[in-house]
Scaffold this motif. Structure first.
Motif, PDB file in Angstrom:
ATOM      1  N   GLU A  69      59.162  21.653  15.738  1.00  0.00           N
ATOM      2  CA  GLU A  69      59.920  22.670  15.005  1.00  0.00           C
ATOM      3  C   GLU A  69      59.216  23.981  15.311  1.00  0.00           C
ATOM      4  O   GLU A  69      58.179  24.275  14.721  1.00  0.00           O
ATOM      5  N   LYS A  70      59.736  24.716  16.280  1.00  0.00           N
ATOM      6  CA  LYS A  70      59.047  25.854  16.885  1.00  0.00           C
ATOM      7  C   LYS A  70      57.747  25.340  17.507  1.00  0.00           C
ATOM      8  O   LYS A  70      57.784  24.498  18.386  1.00  0.00           O
ATOM      9  N   LYS A  71      56.577  25.770  17.017  1.00  0.00           N
ATOM     10  CA  LYS A  71      55.317  25.302  17.586  1.00  0.00           C
ATOM     11  C   LYS A  71      54.624  24.260  16.709  1.00  0.00           C
ATOM     12  O   LYS A  71      53.507  23.838  17.021  1.00  0.00           O
ATOM     13  N   ASP A  72      55.289  23.857  15.638  1.00  0.00           N
ATOM     14  CA  ASP A  72      54.724  22.850  14.741  1.00  0.00           C
ATOM     15  C   ASP A  72      55.310  21.479  15.036  1.00  0.00           C
ATOM     16  O   ASP A  72      56.528  21.329  15.218  1.00  0.00           O
ATOM     17  N   LEU A  73      54.449  20.481  15.086  1.00  0.00           N
ATOM     18  CA  LEU A  73      54.893  19.102  15.204  1.00  0.00           C
ATOM     19  C   LEU A  73      55.002  18.526  13.801  1.00  0.00           C
ATOM     20  O   LEU A  73      54.010  18.471  13.060  1.00  0.00           O
ATOM     21  N   ILE A  74      56.212  18.127  13.424  1.00  0.00           N
ATOM     22  CA  ILE A  74      56.450  17.692  12.047  1.00  0.00           C
ATOM     23  C   ILE A  74      56.957  16.251  12.025  1.00  0.00           C
ATOM     24  O   ILE A  74      57.638  15.799  12.945  1.00  0.00           O
ATOM     25  N   PRO A  75      56.627  15.493  10.979  1.00  0.00           N
ATOM     26  CA  PRO A  75      57.117  14.110  10.855  1.00  0.00           C
ATOM     27  C   PRO A  75      58.632  14.071  10.765  1.00  0.00           C
ATOM     28  O   PRO A  75      59.255  14.945  10.146  1.00  0.00           O
ATOM     29  N   THR A  76      59.217  13.068  11.392  1.00  0.00           N
ATOM     30  CA  THR A  76      60.669  12.932  11.377  1.00  0.00           C
ATOM     31  C   THR A  76      61.063  11.464  11.405  1.00  0.00           C
ATOM     32  O   THR A  76      60.330  10.628  11.936  1.00  0.00           O
ATOM     33  N   ALA A  77      62.196  11.162  10.841  1.00  0.00           N
ATOM     34  CA  ALA A  77      62.693   9.782  10.836  1.00  0.00           C
ATOM     35  C   ALA A  77      63.537   9.483  12.064  1.00  0.00           C
ATOM     36  O   ALA A  77      63.745   8.326  12.408  1.00  0.00           O
ATOM     37  N   ALA A  78      64.034  10.520  12.729  1.00  0.00           N
ATOM     38  CA  ALA A  78      64.921  10.312  13.873  1.00  0.00           C
ATOM     39  C   ALA A  78      64.657  11.369  14.935  1.00  0.00           C
ATOM     40  O   ALA A  78      64.232  12.485  14.638  1.00  0.00           O
ATOM     41  N   ASN A  79      64.927  10.987  16.181  1.00  0.00           N
ATOM     42  CA  ASN A  79      64.848  11.901  17.321  1.00  0.00           C
ATOM     43  C   ASN A  79      63.450  12.460  17.583  1.00  0.00           C
ATOM     44  O   ASN A  79      63.305  13.523  18.182  1.00  0.00           O
ATOM     45  N   GLY A  80      62.432  11.761  17.128  1.00  0.00           N
ATOM     46  CA  GLY A  80      61.067  12.180  17.426  1.00  0.00           C
ATOM     47  C   GLY A  80      60.713  11.876  18.867  1.00  0.00           C
ATOM     48  O   GLY A  80      61.145  10.863  19.420  1.00  0.00           O
ATOM     49  N   ARG A  81      59.928  12.752  19.467  1.00  0.00           N
ATOM     50  CA  ARG A  81      59.523  12.542  20.858  1.00  0.00           C
ATOM     51  C   ARG A  81      58.029  12.256  20.979  1.00  0.00           C
ATOM     52  O   ARG A  81      57.513  12.109  22.086  1.00  0.00           O
ATOM     53  N   TYR A  82      57.346  12.193  19.841  1.00  0.00           N
ATOM     54  CA  TYR A  82      55.913  11.920  19.840  1.00  0.00           C
ATOM     55  C   TYR A  82      55.588  10.887  18.768  1.00  0.00           C
ATOM     56  O   TYR A  82      56.288  10.770  17.763  1.00  0.00           O
ATOM     57  N   ILE A  83      54.508  10.137  19.010  1.00  0.00           N
ATOM     58  CA  ILE A  83      54.013   9.176  18.040  1.00  0.00           C
ATOM     59  C   ILE A  83      52.591   9.566  17.682  1.00  0.00           C
ATOM     60  O   ILE A  83      51.759   9.823  18.571  1.00  0.00           O
ATOM     61  N   LEU A  84      52.315   9.621  16.395  1.00  0.00           N
ATOM     62  CA  LEU A  84      51.005  10.025  15.888  1.00  0.00           C
ATOM     63  C   LEU A  84      50.318   8.832  15.233  1.00  0.00           C
ATOM     64  O   LEU A  84      50.898   8.144  14.409  1.00  0.00           O
ATOM     65  N   LYS A  85      49.056   8.605  15.623  1.00  0.00           N
ATOM     66  CA  LYS A  85      48.254   7.545  15.019  1.00  0.00           C
ATOM     67  C   LYS A  85      46.940   8.150  14.529  1.00  0.00           C
ATOM     68  O   LYS A  85      46.189   8.710  15.325  1.00  0.00           O
ATOM     69  N   PRO A  86      46.636   8.035  13.258  1.00  0.00           N
ATOM     70  CA  PRO A  86      45.366   8.543  12.743  1.00  0.00           C
ATOM     71  C   PRO A  86      44.286   7.463  12.789  1.00  0.00           C
ATOM     72  O   PRO A  86      44.525   6.338  13.252  1.00  0.00           O
ATOM     73  N   ILE A  87      43.105   7.801  12.301  1.00  0.00           N
ATOM     74  CA  ILE A  87      42.068   6.796  12.095  1.00  0.00           C
ATOM     75  C   ILE A  87      42.611   5.739  11.145  1.00  0.00           C
ATOM     76  O   ILE A  87      43.235   6.058  10.130  1.00  0.00           O
ATOM     77  N   THR A  88      42.396   4.477  11.471  1.00  0.00           N
ATOM     78  CA  THR A  88      42.898   3.389  10.636  1.00  0.00           C
ATOM     79  C   THR A  88      42.142   3.332   9.326  1.00  0.00           C
ATOM     80  O   THR A  88      40.915   3.442   9.296  1.00  0.00           O
ATOM     81  N   ASN A  89      42.879   3.162   8.236  1.00  0.00           N
ATOM     82  CA  ASN A  89      42.234   2.985   6.940  1.00  0.00           C
ATOM     83  C   ASN A  89      41.533   1.637   6.905  1.00  0.00           C
ATOM     84  O   ASN A  89      42.115   0.616   7.253  1.00  0.00           O
ATOM     85  N   GLY A  90      40.255   1.627   6.529  1.00  0.00           N
ATOM     86  CA  GLY A  90      39.480   0.393   6.522  1.00  0.00           C
ATOM     87  C   GLY A  90      40.063  -0.655   5.588  1.00  0.00           C
ATOM     88  O   GLY A  90      40.359  -0.369   4.437  1.00  0.00           O
ATOM     89  N   ASP A  91      40.262  -1.874   6.129  1.00  0.00           N
ATOM     90  CA  ASP A  91      40.777  -2.959   5.297  1.00  0.00           C
ATOM     91  C   ASP A  91      39.895  -4.201   5.397  1.00  0.00           C
ATOM     92  O   ASP A  91      40.272  -5.284   4.963  1.00  0.00           O
TER      93      ASP A  91
END
Length: 332
Positions: A69-91
């Motif tokens: 969205e302009k220069k910001d990458l924002i979470p979306t439910a549809a039509n996303g072109r990127y996948i974001l993975k953070p540090i895994t929460n310890g389980d």
């Protein structure tokens, strides 16, 4: 020094724009210079919960889809072109979880930049609090028409499901040799693709990726085409640093039967991969060239490990486990 390292390719570059070099801006972000994310990992978890019922991204690791969205990458439910993975929460099941983001990024770069295997474009990106997350560009959309490619992983290709083969179907149902047979059956340029597939399998062995199961390999056909190709590689990781794997060297068996060498040593060696190469009709001269390349490439691998954002402990583990696998292949 870290502020001079490109978060995409790890190259040292004095002309970075928001932590990325010009090549990564062009290839990873289609020419846009992305801002750091405007949310942190806590907000990520909330957004994932909100979006997950409508998202189509498979897998068990925490991830969300992003769109510009302009220069910001924002979470979306549809039509996303990127996948974001953070540090895994310890389980309790994942060890050294703080290194998992840098681990995947490094493993993907070894595949793409050193082994020259077609690999999804990826990088690191900062949350609003400065913490790093892993980001990868989706490869299953045509960038000109925005139409989605026809893609099927090897579980789907072979009709392997939890119903037909049990809960552990991704790991127990077939061998890498069975996957190679599917490439020969469905890929027109199968001679080239078989060599590509061989390099992928031996790379996963070298980096100790115990999660290279049949859903992490796929075929796709591009828009208005019935010709299938191997998709770029994805989900590469040295899993041994994060999971105490007591059994086996690879996610699935290399061959349908164990060789005498495997039975003698209890792990895969040069002879097993030579047998695998023979079964998939990889010419001996090409097999020898790949093995010679592996022998000569370690210094590049070591250099990339040192440039990565892994902790010192993780860097040493990655180097030692990689060298151990090279010794098993009679490569010093």
């Amino acid at each position: 020094m870290e502020d001079k390292i490109c978060l995409g390719c790890l190259a040292e570059n004095k002309k970075l724009r928001n932590n990325y070099c010009s090549k990564c801006i062009k290839e990873l972000f289609n020419g846009k210079v992305p801002n750091p994310l405007n949310f942190d990992r806590v907000e990520f978890t909330k957004k994932r919960a909100e979006l997950s019922p409508r998202m189509s991204i498979s897998g068990v690791q925490d991830k969300i889809s992003l769109a510009f969205e302009k220069k910001d990458l924002i979470p979306t439910a549809a039509n996303g072109r990127y996948i974001l993975k953070p540090i895994t929460n310890g389980d309790g099941h994942i060890q050294n979880e703080k290194d998992i983001v840098a681990n995947e990024h490094l493993s993907m770069l070894i595949s793409k930049n050193i082994f020259k295997i077609p690999t999804a474009w990826c990088g690191l990106i900062r949350f609003s609090d400065g913490e790093l997350a892993y980001i990868t560009k989706r490869f299953d959309y045509d960038e000109e028409t925005n139409l989605k490619y026809d893609q099927e992983d090897f579980a789907g290709i072979m009709g392997i499901t939890p119903v037909t083969h049990g809960e552990n179907y991704k790991y127990d149902a077939c061998s890498y040799l069975d996957c190679a047979k599917m490439i020969k059956k469905y890929v027109a340029s199968s001679v080239v693709s078989q060599e590509d597939f061989f390099k992928r399998i031996i790379l996963n062995y070298l980096i100790c990726n115990g999660d290279a199961h049949i859903k992490n390999f796929s075929l796709y056909s591009k828009v208005d085409s019935r010709e299938y190709f191997l998709t770029p590689s994805y989900d590469l990781l040295n899993t041994r640093f994060h999971i105490n794997e007591k059994y086996g060297d690879m996610a699935i068996d290399l061959l349908d039967d164990y060789t005498s060498t495997y039975e003698a040593y209890g792990y895969y060696t040069y002879d097993d991969f030579k047998t695998f190469a023979k079964y998939i009709d990889l010419p001996k001269i090409r097999f020898n060239k790949i093995m010679k390349f592996i022998e000569g490439s370690y210094l590049e691998v070591e250099d990339l490990i040192d440039k990565s954002f892994l902790s010192s402990e993780a860097k040493e583990f990655y180097k030692e486990s990689y060298k151990d696998r090279m010794k098993r292949l009679r490569i010093k």
